[in-house]
Structures are given as structure tokens and as C-alpha cells.
Scaffold this motif. Structure first.
Motif, short mmCIF file in Angstrom:
data_model
loop_
_atom_site.label_atom_id
_atom_site.label_comp_id
_atom_site.label_asym_id
_atom_site.label_seq_id
_atom_site.Cartn_x
_atom_site.Cartn_y
_atom_site.Cartn_z
N TYR A 32 24.56 -42.85 35.39
CA TYR A 32 23.16 -42.46 35.55
C TYR A 32 23.09 -41.21 36.41
CZ TYR A 32 22.41 -47.30 34.11
OH TYR A 32 22.44 -48.49 33.42
N TYR A 33 21.94 -40.52 36.32
CA TYR A 33 21.71 -39.34 37.14
C TYR A 33 20.60 -39.61 38.15
CZ TYR A 33 24.69 -36.51 34.16
OH TYR A 33 25.78 -36.01 33.49
N ALA A 34 20.78 -39.07 39.35
CA ALA A 34 19.78 -39.17 40.41
C ALA A 34 19.47 -37.77 40.93
CB ALA A 34 20.30 -40.06 41.55
N SER A 53 24.72 -38.31 48.87
CA SER A 53 24.99 -37.99 47.47
C SER A 53 26.39 -38.41 47.07
CB SER A 53 24.81 -36.48 47.23
OG SER A 53 23.47 -36.08 47.51
N PHE A 61 27.01 -42.71 40.01
CA PHE A 61 25.89 -41.78 39.83
C PHE A 61 26.37 -40.33 39.84
CE2 PHE A 61 23.22 -45.35 40.90
CZ PHE A 61 22.04 -45.10 40.21
N VAL A 63 24.69 -37.03 41.08
CA VAL A 63 23.57 -36.76 41.98
C VAL A 63 23.33 -35.25 42.07
CG1 VAL A 63 22.60 -37.10 44.28
CG2 VAL A 63 24.18 -38.80 43.33
N PRO A 104 17.51 -38.32 34.18
CA PRO A 104 17.50 -38.82 35.56
C PRO A 104 16.74 -40.15 35.63
CG PRO A 104 16.88 -36.49 35.48
CD PRO A 104 16.85 -37.00 34.08
N ARG A 105 17.30 -41.11 36.36
CA ARG A 105 16.68 -42.43 36.47
C ARG A 105 16.28 -42.78 37.90
NH1 ARG A 105 15.02 -43.47 31.45
NH2 ARG A 105 16.71 -43.64 29.93
N LEU A 106 16.83 -42.08 38.87
CA LEU A 106 16.60 -42.42 40.27
C LEU A 106 16.19 -41.18 41.05
CD1 LEU A 106 16.92 -44.33 42.81
CD2 LEU A 106 19.35 -43.63 42.82
N ILE A 127 11.75 -42.14 35.23
CA ILE A 127 12.30 -42.53 36.53
C ILE A 127 12.09 -44.03 36.71
CG2 ILE A 127 12.03 -42.33 39.03
CD1 ILE A 127 13.46 -39.97 37.71
#
Length: 409
Positions: A32-34, A53, A61, A63, A104-106, A127
Motif C-alpha cells: 500500500y501507499y501512504a 516513514s 508501505f 511512504v 494511496p490508502r493512508l 483514503i
């Protein structure tokens, strides 16, 4: 996929380039991407931002930490970096990552950056979770940092104010923008998993702010006390803890994915090239670290990483400077910095003036040293000798026995 450059320049809606840094897990393949938004008047290079990060990358992740308009290495004026512009910058970064890497999810925000991610999350449907660190419950909370200079803003279009010991240029629009957003009403209707992290000892944004955010937020919501931490998380252990807690917390709300690493099978490292997906891009994995090797575009590579010979040079350079450090410390010499410049080439024995049994091309490595410190010529000459005695240098200069075998499937 290979990542060509971990330093990103992202154009925001005003046309300014925002400097961003993409931190990746060791296998270079995030689940996932943050996106991380830093604190007011700070930058993405703040140690706490980097530590959080990088801790999150161990949870799979990727980041993205970036500098808001007019801060760090991003373009623009600080006076244009009012709160609404901060939110707009987050949206621009989100769109860039969505279009070039993955969804991006976070969102994670520190201090005023925490308020900005709450507002941005309300506008971004993809998000799935938000984490704040030392965030205020009202946007205009930040005005107390220069409250004794606010009267000057009314009489001047642009004035210089002192924030945290540094001068910044602001104007009336910059000030007025802090009063435009009702953060608590946004939090009340957010309806996304929210983690609020705050220190009871925070003297910049008091703990009552966390209480208000928590009371207005709807479930699922969580609170973590950062006991004994200061507002900027200057203690490395505090910021690493924050990253680890966020990584563990958010797994409750994301589908479980294994962050698969390359196995070294008991060896020191493994190299892997997937010919179906890549040209020369090779992933190299040790137990704790990951690298990418490639070939330059001049020989039809994608240039996603250093070439094999550049890694060879890198090993020699690292070993050389480390050896010189240890030797100088043992001798108690004032060696302060070491630069070593290395190149590898194939040169003919005649050009090198070397007599061998059969003339031909030989591997030729040049090593140039730059030594900084209070050193006399005798010490420098001795360090030059020691530079040829580092373990990697001696390995390259000696006969090496190879043992190559096939792994039985």
C-alpha cells in the motif's frame, strides 16, 4: 516494478514543484501507499518524519513524504503555504502517486499537517485510514506561534515574522485562511478509521486538542498516548515507535498482504532478474537491505540503479573510507572527512606499461583520496598506504576462487 528515482518533483495546482521522497520497503514492492504531511514551518527532512516513514516501510508501505509549498526543497513562497494550500498540496501529491505508482490508502499528518490530512481525507474517497500526531483541534491554533506580531499584518501586505527562531514572510491572506476551516465538524463526519497520537507533555499543541478530536470523531477511532515525547518527537525511539504503532494499527482496516522478501537461502545476498517483466533491472536483497542494479540507457538499460561495476566501485569505496576511519581513530589522528573517487576501466597492458606473459586488456581501477583534517604529510602518506590494505581492495587484488553450482528445484 523498478523505481527509477526515489526523489520526486510533483507539480501542484499553482505550478510549483513540490519535492517529495518515496520510501520503499526492502523488497521495493509496497503493498500500500501512504502520504506523510509534515508539521507547520518544518520540512519532510525532519528526522521524525524520516524515522516514521522508514518504520512504516517495514510494514509493507511505500511512504511519500514531501515539502509543502515554500518549505524545504519545494518551490513557492511561504506566504502561499497557508492551510488551504497545504490541503491542496496533499491532493496534488495524492493524484501524482495514484497516476504513477498506486492508489494511496493512508494519510499521516504531524501537527498542522495532521489537521491538513483530516481535511484532505474527507475529500479523497480512496483514503481508507488517517493517523495524526500531535495535531491541533482547530486550524487557527497555529496563530499563537506569532500572536505578538499579528497586529503588524493589518498594516502591511507582507511582513516578516519569527516562527521557531526563523524569519518567514506572511501576509493577511495567510493569516485569514486559518479561520476558514471548521476542523471539528469535518472530523465529526469523516467516517474513516482514525488514529490520534499525542503526548501529554506536548507544550506546543496541548493534549486537550487530542481530547477534542477524539470526542468529535466517530468509531472506529483510537488514541495512543506518546508518554514523555516532545512535540517534534526529537527522540528517535519515539518516532520509530509511532511508525511501528501506525503500521500495526492500520492492518486492522486493510486486507492482509504478505510483504514477500527475496530469500537469501543461507547466503549473504540474492540477486533476481525477472526476464518477463524487466530488461536488465535486477533486485538484490540481503537479510536487511535491498538494492537495484541496472545498466545505463547507452547500452539499452533502463538506468533504474547503479551498474554492476558501479556496485563494485561502491564496495571498494565504502571499505576504503571505513578502513581509514578505523586506522585514524586507532592512531588518534585528526582525520575528519574522507572522500574516495573510484573508476574502473579496461586498458591495454601496453598503455599501462605492464609486462605480462600475453599482452591484452586488463582491469584498471583508479582510486583518488581526499583527506580532510589536521594532518601532516607523513600521516597523509601513511593513510594512502592503508587505503590499499582494506579487505575489499585486497580481495580485488588477489586471486579469487569461485564455486558456482545449480540449485536443485
Amino acid at each position: 516494478m523498478g523505481v527509477k528515482n526515489l526523489i520526486l518533483d510533483i507539480t501542484n495546482k499553482e505550478g510549483n514543484l513540490l519535492r517529495a521522497y518515496l520510501e520503499l520497503p526492502a523488497n521495493q514492492k509496497p503493498n500500500y501507499y501512504a502520504i506523510f504531511a509534515h508539521c507547520f514551518s518544518c520540512s519532510s527532512s525532519l528526522s521524525a518524519v524520516k524515522n516514521i516513514s522508514r518504520a512504516l516501510t517495514t510494514h509493507g508501505f511505500g511512504v511519500v513524504r514531501f515539502d509543502f509549498t515554500g518549505l524545504g526543497r519545494s518551490e513557492g513562497d511561504f506566504s502561499d503555504s497557508h492551510f488551504s494550500a497545504n490541503v491542496a498540496d496533499i491532493l496534488s501529491v495524492h493524484d501524482y502517486i495514484l497516476n504513477n505508482y498506486g492508489t494511496p490508502r493512508l494519510l499521516i499528518g504531524h501537527s498542522l499537517g495532521g489537521a491538513a490530512v483530516l481535511v484532505a481525507a474527507e475529500q479523497l474517497k480512496d483514503i481508507k485510514a488517517v493517523a495524526t500526531i500531535g495535531a491541533p483541534s482547530t486550524i487557527n491554533h497555529v496563530k499563537h506561534l506569532f500572536s505578538n506580531q499579528l497586529n503588524l499584518v493589518e498594516s502591511s501586505e507582507n511582513i516578516s515574522v519569527n516562527i521557531g527562531g526563523r524569519p518567514f514572510i506572511i501576509n493577511k491572506e495567510f493569516i485569514d485562511d486559518f479561520d476558514k476551516t471548521d476542523l471539528l465538524s469535518i472530523v465529526k463526519k469523516l467516517r474513516k478509521p482514525l488514529l490520534i497520537m499525542h503526548s501529554p507533555m506536548d507544550k506546543t499543541v496541548e493534549i486537550d486538542n487530542a481530547k477534542e478530536l477524539y470526542e468529535f470523531a466517530k468509531h472506529p477511532k483510537s488514541f495512543i498516548s506518546l508518554d514523555n515525547a516532545d512535540h517534534l518527537l526529537t527522540n528517535r525511539l519515539d518516532s520509530v515507535y509511532v511508525g511501528d504503532v501506525i503500521g500495526a494499527w492500520v492492518k486492522r482496516y486493510f486486507p492482509h498482504k504478505e510483504n514477500v522478501m527475496l530469500e537469501t537461502e543461507g547466503e549473504q545476498l540474492v540477486g533476481h532478474l525477472n526476464l518477463l517483466e524487466n530488461n536488465f533491472t535486477t533486485h538484490i536483497q540481503t537479510k536487511n537491505h535491498s538494492m537495484i542494479a541496472d545498466e545505463p540507457a547507452s547500452i539499452n538499460g533502463d538506468d533504474y540503479g547503479p551498474s554492476p561495476y558501479e556496485y563494485l566501485n561502491a564496495a571498494l569505496a565504502a571499505c576504503t573510507v571505513m578502513t581509514l576511519k578505523l586506522y585514524a581513530e586507532r592512531k588518534k589522528w585528526d582525520l575528519q572527512e574522507v572522500f574516495v573517487y573510484i573508476s574502473h576501466a579496461k586498458k591495454h597492458s601496453d598503455e599501462l606499461g605492464v609486462t605480462i606473459e600475453k599482452s591484452g586488456y586488463l582491469d584498471h581501477i583508479t582510486k583518488k583520496l581526499r583527506l580532510l583534517g589536521n594532518l601532516d604529510e607523513t600521516q597523509k602518506d601513511r593513510l594512502k598506504e592503508i587505503a590499499s590494505k582494506c579487505p575489499v581492495h585486497k580481495t580485488l587484488a588477489s586471486k579469487v576462487i569461485f564455486d558456482t553450482s545449480l540449485v536443485v528445484e
